[in-house]
Design a protein around this motif. Structure first.
Motif, PDB file in Angstrom:
ATOM      1  N   GLY A 189      -5.715  -5.512 -13.655  1.00  0.00           N
ATOM      2  CA  GLY A 189      -7.013  -5.319 -14.293  1.00  0.00           C
ATOM      3  C   GLY A 189      -7.495  -3.885 -14.274  1.00  0.00           C
ATOM      4  O   GLY A 189      -6.709  -2.939 -14.301  1.00  0.00           O
ATOM      5  N   GLU A 190      -8.811  -3.748 -14.218  1.00  0.00           N
ATOM      6  CA  GLU A 190      -9.482  -2.456 -14.352  1.00  0.00           C
ATOM      7  C   GLU A 190      -9.488  -1.689 -13.023  1.00  0.00           C
ATOM      8  O   GLU A 190     -10.511  -1.571 -12.358  1.00  0.00           O
ATOM      9  N   ILE A 191      -8.348  -1.192 -12.682  1.00  0.00           N
ATOM     10  CA  ILE A 191      -8.203  -0.437 -11.440  1.00  0.00           C
ATOM     11  C   ILE A 191      -7.257   0.728 -11.717  1.00  0.00           C
ATOM     12  O   ILE A 191      -6.304   0.586 -12.475  1.00  0.00           O
ATOM     13  N   THR A 192      -7.556   1.868 -11.138  1.00  0.00           N
ATOM     14  CA  THR A 192      -6.725   3.047 -11.377  1.00  0.00           C
ATOM     15  C   THR A 192      -5.949   3.403 -10.116  1.00  0.00           C
ATOM     16  O   THR A 192      -6.447   3.203  -9.005  1.00  0.00           O
ATOM     17  N   PRO A 193      -4.731   3.918 -10.276  1.00  0.00           N
ATOM     18  CA  PRO A 193      -3.965   4.351  -9.110  1.00  0.00           C
ATOM     19  C   PRO A 193      -4.772   5.377  -8.313  1.00  0.00           C
ATOM     20  O   PRO A 193      -5.423   6.245  -8.882  1.00  0.00           O
ATOM     21  N   GLY A 194      -4.775   5.241  -7.001  1.00  0.00           N
ATOM     22  CA  GLY A 194      -5.504   6.157  -6.145  1.00  0.00           C
ATOM     23  C   GLY A 194      -6.986   5.857  -6.015  1.00  0.00           C
ATOM     24  O   GLY A 194      -7.727   6.639  -5.429  1.00  0.00           O
ATOM     25  N   SER A 195      -7.433   4.722  -6.548  1.00  0.00           N
ATOM     26  CA  SER A 195      -8.855   4.378  -6.482  1.00  0.00           C
ATOM     27  C   SER A 195      -9.276   4.030  -5.049  1.00  0.00           C
ATOM     28  O   SER A 195      -8.439   3.754  -4.181  1.00  0.00           O
TER      29      SER A 195
ATOM     30  N   VAL B 297      -9.018   1.205   0.384  1.00  0.00           N
ATOM     31  CA  VAL B 297      -9.640   0.262   1.324  1.00  0.00           C
ATOM     32  C   VAL B 297      -8.702  -0.909   1.597  1.00  0.00           C
ATOM     33  O   VAL B 297      -8.476  -1.282   2.756  1.00  0.00           O
ATOM     34  N   LEU B 298      -8.142  -1.497   0.548  1.00  0.00           N
ATOM     35  CA  LEU B 298      -7.250  -2.642   0.733  1.00  0.00           C
ATOM     36  C   LEU B 298      -5.981  -2.251   1.491  1.00  0.00           C
ATOM     37  O   LEU B 298      -5.513  -2.996   2.350  1.00  0.00           O
ATOM     38  N   SER B 299      -5.437  -1.073   1.193  1.00  0.00           N
ATOM     39  CA  SER B 299      -4.217  -0.618   1.866  1.00  0.00           C
ATOM     40  C   SER B 299      -4.437  -0.371   3.355  1.00  0.00           C
ATOM     41  O   SER B 299      -3.496  -0.449   4.141  1.00  0.00           O
ATOM     42  N   ALA B 300      -5.672  -0.073   3.748  1.00  0.00           N
ATOM     43  CA  ALA B 300      -5.978   0.139   5.158  1.00  0.00           C
ATOM     44  C   ALA B 300      -5.886  -1.158   5.962  1.00  0.00           C
ATOM     45  O   ALA B 300      -5.643  -1.138   7.162  1.00  0.00           O
ATOM     46  N   TYR B 301      -6.070  -2.297   5.296  1.00  0.00           N
ATOM     47  CA  TYR B 301      -6.090  -3.585   5.984  1.00  0.00           C
ATOM     48  C   TYR B 301      -4.923  -4.505   5.621  1.00  0.00           C
ATOM     49  O   TYR B 301      -4.625  -5.437   6.357  1.00  0.00           O
ATOM     50  N   ILE B 302      -4.309  -4.254   4.485  1.00  0.00           N
ATOM     51  CA  ILE B 302      -3.233  -5.126   4.004  1.00  0.00           C
ATOM     52  C   ILE B 302      -1.977  -4.280   3.871  1.00  0.00           C
ATOM     53  O   ILE B 302      -1.997  -3.210   3.247  1.00  0.00           O
ATOM     54  N   GLY B 303      -0.892  -4.756   4.425  1.00  0.00           N
ATOM     55  CA  GLY B 303       0.330  -3.965   4.491  1.00  0.00           C
ATOM     56  C   GLY B 303       1.081  -3.767   3.185  1.00  0.00           C
ATOM     57  O   GLY B 303       1.734  -2.755   2.996  1.00  0.00           O
ATOM     58  N   LYS B 304       0.995  -4.719   2.273  1.00  0.00           N
ATOM     59  CA  LYS B 304       1.810  -4.652   1.048  1.00  0.00           C
ATOM     60  C   LYS B 304       0.911  -4.738  -0.192  1.00  0.00           C
ATOM     61  O   LYS B 304       0.730  -5.807  -0.761  1.00  0.00           O
ATOM     62  N   VAL B 305       0.366  -3.609  -0.608  1.00  0.00           N
ATOM     63  CA  VAL B 305      -0.505  -3.546  -1.782  1.00  0.00           C
ATOM     64  C   VAL B 305       0.223  -2.791  -2.888  1.00  0.00           C
ATOM     65  O   VAL B 305       0.761  -1.707  -2.657  1.00  0.00           O
ATOM     66  N   SER B 306       0.254  -3.377  -4.091  1.00  0.00           N
ATOM     67  CA  SER B 306       0.917  -2.699  -5.209  1.00  0.00           C
ATOM     68  C   SER B 306       0.194  -3.028  -6.513  1.00  0.00           C
ATOM     69  O   SER B 306      -0.523  -4.029  -6.608  1.00  0.00           O
TER      70      SER B 306
ATOM     71  N   PHE C 194     -16.584  -2.139  -5.880  1.00  0.00           N
ATOM     72  CA  PHE C 194     -15.258  -2.401  -5.336  1.00  0.00           C
ATOM     73  C   PHE C 194     -15.292  -2.966  -3.917  1.00  0.00           C
ATOM     74  O   PHE C 194     -14.387  -3.691  -3.505  1.00  0.00           O
ATOM     75  N   ASN C 195     -16.327  -2.633  -3.158  1.00  0.00           N
ATOM     76  CA  ASN C 195     -16.420  -3.157  -1.791  1.00  0.00           C
ATOM     77  C   ASN C 195     -16.488  -4.684  -1.775  1.00  0.00           C
ATOM     78  O   ASN C 195     -15.945  -5.314  -0.870  1.00  0.00           O
ATOM     79  N   GLU C 196     -17.147  -5.255  -2.758  1.00  0.00           N
ATOM     80  CA  GLU C 196     -17.219  -6.710  -2.829  1.00  0.00           C
ATOM     81  C   GLU C 196     -15.853  -7.326  -3.149  1.00  0.00           C
ATOM     82  O   GLU C 196     -15.510  -8.376  -2.624  1.00  0.00           O
ATOM     83  N   CYS C 197     -15.067  -6.664  -3.985  1.00  0.00           N
ATOM     84  CA  CYS C 197     -13.703  -7.136  -4.259  1.00  0.00           C
ATOM     85  C   CYS C 197     -12.879  -7.134  -2.967  1.00  0.00           C
ATOM     86  O   CYS C 197     -12.159  -8.094  -2.682  1.00  0.00           O
ATOM     87  N   ALA C 198     -13.000  -6.068  -2.206  1.00  0.00           N
ATOM     88  CA  ALA C 198     -12.273  -5.975  -0.940  1.00  0.00           C
ATOM     89  C   ALA C 198     -12.756  -7.052   0.025  1.00  0.00           C
ATOM     90  O   ALA C 198     -11.941  -7.697   0.699  1.00  0.00           O
ATOM     91  N   TYR C 199     -14.060  -7.264   0.091  1.00  0.00           N
ATOM     92  CA  TYR C 199     -14.618  -8.286   0.989  1.00  0.00           C
ATOM     93  C   TYR C 199     -14.064  -9.665   0.640  1.00  0.00           C
ATOM     94  O   TYR C 199     -13.605 -10.390   1.523  1.00  0.00           O
ATOM     95  N   TYR C 200     -14.125 -10.044  -0.631  1.00  0.00           N
ATOM     96  CA  TYR C 200     -13.645 -11.380  -1.023  1.00  0.00           C
ATOM     97  C   TYR C 200     -12.148 -11.533  -0.771  1.00  0.00           C
ATOM     98  O   TYR C 200     -11.684 -12.597  -0.365  1.00  0.00           O
ATOM     99  N   THR C 201     -11.400 -10.470  -0.990  1.00  0.00           N
ATOM    100  CA  THR C 201      -9.955 -10.529  -0.732  1.00  0.00           C
ATOM    101  C   THR C 201      -9.684 -10.785   0.743  1.00  0.00           C
ATOM    102  O   THR C 201      -8.893 -11.669   1.102  1.00  0.00           O
ATOM    103  N   MET C 202     -10.360 -10.036   1.598  1.00  0.00           N
ATOM    104  CA  MET C 202     -10.170 -10.202   3.041  1.00  0.00           C
ATOM    105  C   MET C 202     -10.673 -11.574   3.504  1.00  0.00           C
ATOM    106  O   MET C 202     -10.053 -12.213   4.360  1.00  0.00           O
ATOM    107  N   PHE C 203     -11.782 -12.031   2.946  1.00  0.00           N
ATOM    108  CA  PHE C 203     -12.337 -13.334   3.308  1.00  0.00           C
ATOM    109  C   PHE C 203     -11.365 -14.456   2.963  1.00  0.00           C
ATOM    110  O   PHE C 203     -11.116 -15.354   3.781  1.00  0.00           O
TER     111      PHE C 203
END
Length: 135
Positions: A82-88, A93-102, A55-64
Protein backbone atom coordinates in the motif's frame (compact mmCIF):
# COMPACT_ATOMS: atom_id res chain seq x y z
CA UNK A 1 -19.24 -9.13 -10.75
CA UNK A 2 -18.41 -6.80 -7.86
CA UNK A 3 -15.52 -7.61 -5.53
CA UNK A 4 -14.92 -5.67 -2.35
CA UNK A 5 -11.44 -4.17 -1.91
CA UNK A 6 -10.66 -6.67 0.86
CA UNK A 7 -11.46 -9.60 -1.46
CA UNK A 8 -8.89 -8.35 -3.96
CA UNK A 9 -6.28 -7.91 -1.25
CA UNK A 10 -6.89 -11.31 0.38
CA UNK A 11 -7.11 -13.27 -2.88
CA UNK A 12 -3.90 -11.69 -4.17
CA UNK A 13 -2.06 -12.59 -0.98
CA UNK A 14 -3.43 -16.15 -0.80
CA UNK A 15 -2.74 -16.97 -4.44
CA UNK A 16 0.83 -15.71 -4.07
CA UNK A 17 1.42 -17.52 -0.75
CA UNK A 18 3.78 -20.44 -0.36
CA UNK A 19 2.64 -23.63 1.33
CA UNK A 20 3.85 -23.37 4.91
CA UNK A 21 2.64 -24.02 8.43
CA UNK A 22 4.07 -20.71 9.66
CA UNK A 23 1.79 -17.73 10.05
CA UNK A 24 2.71 -14.67 7.99
CA UNK A 25 1.38 -11.14 8.33
CA UNK A 26 0.61 -8.61 5.62
CA UNK A 27 -0.06 -4.98 6.46
CA UNK A 28 -1.80 -2.90 3.80
CA UNK A 29 -1.48 0.81 4.58
CA UNK A 30 -3.84 3.52 3.35
CA UNK A 31 -4.19 7.15 4.40
CA UNK A 32 -7.18 6.52 6.71
CA UNK A 33 -7.02 2.78 7.39
CA UNK A 34 -4.76 -0.21 7.56
CA UNK A 35 -5.67 -3.81 6.86
CA UNK A 36 -3.98 -6.76 8.51
CA UNK A 37 -4.04 -10.14 6.80
CA UNK A 38 -2.61 -13.17 8.58
CA UNK A 39 -2.14 -16.32 6.55
CA UNK A 40 -1.05 -19.84 7.37
CA UNK A 41 0.15 -21.36 4.14
CA UNK A 42 -2.52 -20.73 1.54
CA UNK A 43 -5.27 -20.29 4.14
CA UNK A 44 -6.65 -17.10 5.61
CA UNK A 45 -6.17 -17.04 9.36
CA UNK A 46 -7.29 -13.47 10.13
CA UNK A 47 -8.37 -10.30 8.35
CA UNK A 48 -9.19 -7.01 10.01
CA UNK A 49 -9.36 -3.38 8.99
CA UNK A 50 -8.54 -0.56 11.39
CA UNK A 51 -9.23 3.17 11.04
CA UNK A 52 -6.02 5.16 11.52
CA UNK A 53 -4.90 8.77 11.49
CA UNK A 54 -1.12 8.22 11.48
CA UNK A 55 1.56 5.56 11.11
CA UNK A 56 1.85 5.01 14.87
CA UNK A 57 -1.65 3.55 14.91
CA UNK A 58 -0.72 1.11 12.12
CA UNK A 59 2.26 -0.02 14.19
CA UNK A 60 0.11 -0.30 17.32
CA UNK A 61 -2.52 -2.49 15.63
CA UNK A 62 0.16 -4.68 14.06
CA UNK A 63 1.85 -5.27 17.41
CA UNK A 64 -1.52 -5.79 19.14
CA UNK A 65 -2.59 -8.46 16.65
CA UNK A 66 0.79 -10.20 16.96
CA UNK A 67 0.41 -10.24 20.74
CA UNK A 68 -3.18 -11.52 20.63
CA UNK A 69 -2.23 -14.33 18.23
CA UNK A 70 0.91 -15.21 20.19
CA UNK A 71 3.17 -14.63 17.19
CA UNK A 72 6.94 -14.48 17.68
CA UNK A 73 8.11 -10.94 16.97
CA UNK A 74 11.55 -12.09 15.85
CA UNK A 75 10.40 -14.93 13.61
CA UNK A 76 7.14 -13.79 12.03
CA UNK A 77 7.36 -12.34 8.53
CA UNK A 78 5.60 -9.01 7.97
CA UNK A 79 5.05 -7.85 4.39
CA UNK A 80 4.10 -4.22 3.84
CA UNK A 81 1.77 -3.18 1.03
CA UNK A 82 0.00 0.00 0.00
CA UNK A 83 0.82 3.64 0.60
CA UNK A 84 4.20 3.28 2.24
CA UNK A 85 7.60 4.45 1.05
CA UNK A 86 10.95 2.72 1.56
CA UNK A 87 12.71 4.24 4.56
CA UNK A 88 9.49 5.60 6.08
CA UNK A 89 9.03 6.02 9.82
CA UNK A 90 6.52 3.16 9.88
CA UNK A 91 9.12 0.77 8.47
CA UNK A 92 11.65 1.97 11.05
CA UNK A 93 9.23 1.53 13.95
CA UNK A 94 8.06 -1.91 12.82
CA UNK A 95 11.63 -3.08 12.10
CA UNK A 96 12.63 -2.16 15.66
CA UNK A 97 10.13 -4.69 17.04
CA UNK A 98 9.66 -7.24 14.26
CA UNK A 99 12.59 -9.18 12.88
CA UNK A 100 11.43 -9.82 9.30
CA UNK A 101 9.88 -6.72 7.70
CA UNK A 102 9.84 -6.33 3.91
CA UNK A 103 8.00 -4.49 1.16
CA UNK A 104 5.64 -6.64 -0.89
CA UNK A 105 5.92 -7.48 -4.56
CA UNK A 106 3.42 -7.91 -7.37
CA UNK A 107 2.11 -11.46 -7.84
CA UNK A 108 4.95 -13.29 -9.62
CA UNK A 109 2.75 -15.71 -11.53
CA UNK A 110 2.17 -13.19 -14.32
CA UNK A 111 4.29 -11.12 -16.67
CA UNK A 112 3.76 -7.36 -16.60
CA UNK A 113 4.22 -4.65 -19.17
CA UNK A 114 7.45 -2.64 -18.94
CA UNK A 115 5.38 0.29 -17.63
CA UNK A 116 4.95 -1.56 -14.34
CA UNK A 117 8.73 -1.40 -13.77
CA UNK A 118 8.26 2.24 -12.76
CA UNK A 119 5.77 1.33 -10.01
CA UNK A 120 6.96 -0.27 -6.77
CA UNK A 121 5.50 -3.76 -6.32
CA UNK A 122 3.88 -2.97 -2.97
CA UNK A 123 1.82 -0.07 -4.34
CA UNK A 124 -1.70 -0.62 -5.68
CA UNK A 125 -1.57 -4.30 -4.71
CA UNK A 126 -5.37 -4.87 -4.63
CA UNK A 127 -5.82 -3.14 -7.99
CA UNK A 128 -3.08 -5.20 -9.63
CA UNK A 129 -4.47 -8.37 -8.01
CA UNK A 130 -8.08 -7.90 -9.12
CA UNK A 131 -7.72 -10.19 -12.13
CA UNK A 132 -6.83 -13.05 -9.73
CA UNK A 133 -10.42 -13.06 -8.45
CA UNK A 134 -11.55 -14.25 -11.88
CA UNK A 135 -9.31 -17.36 -11.81
Amino acid sequence: VFHHFSTLLIEGILLSAQSSEEKKMHLHVQSTSCELVVTQGKKLFLFNSFPVSDFNECAYYTMFVMEQLGLNHAGTELTLLGEITPGSELISVLSAYIGKVSLGKRPAMFEYSYGFNEISGHLHYPLISQHLCAL
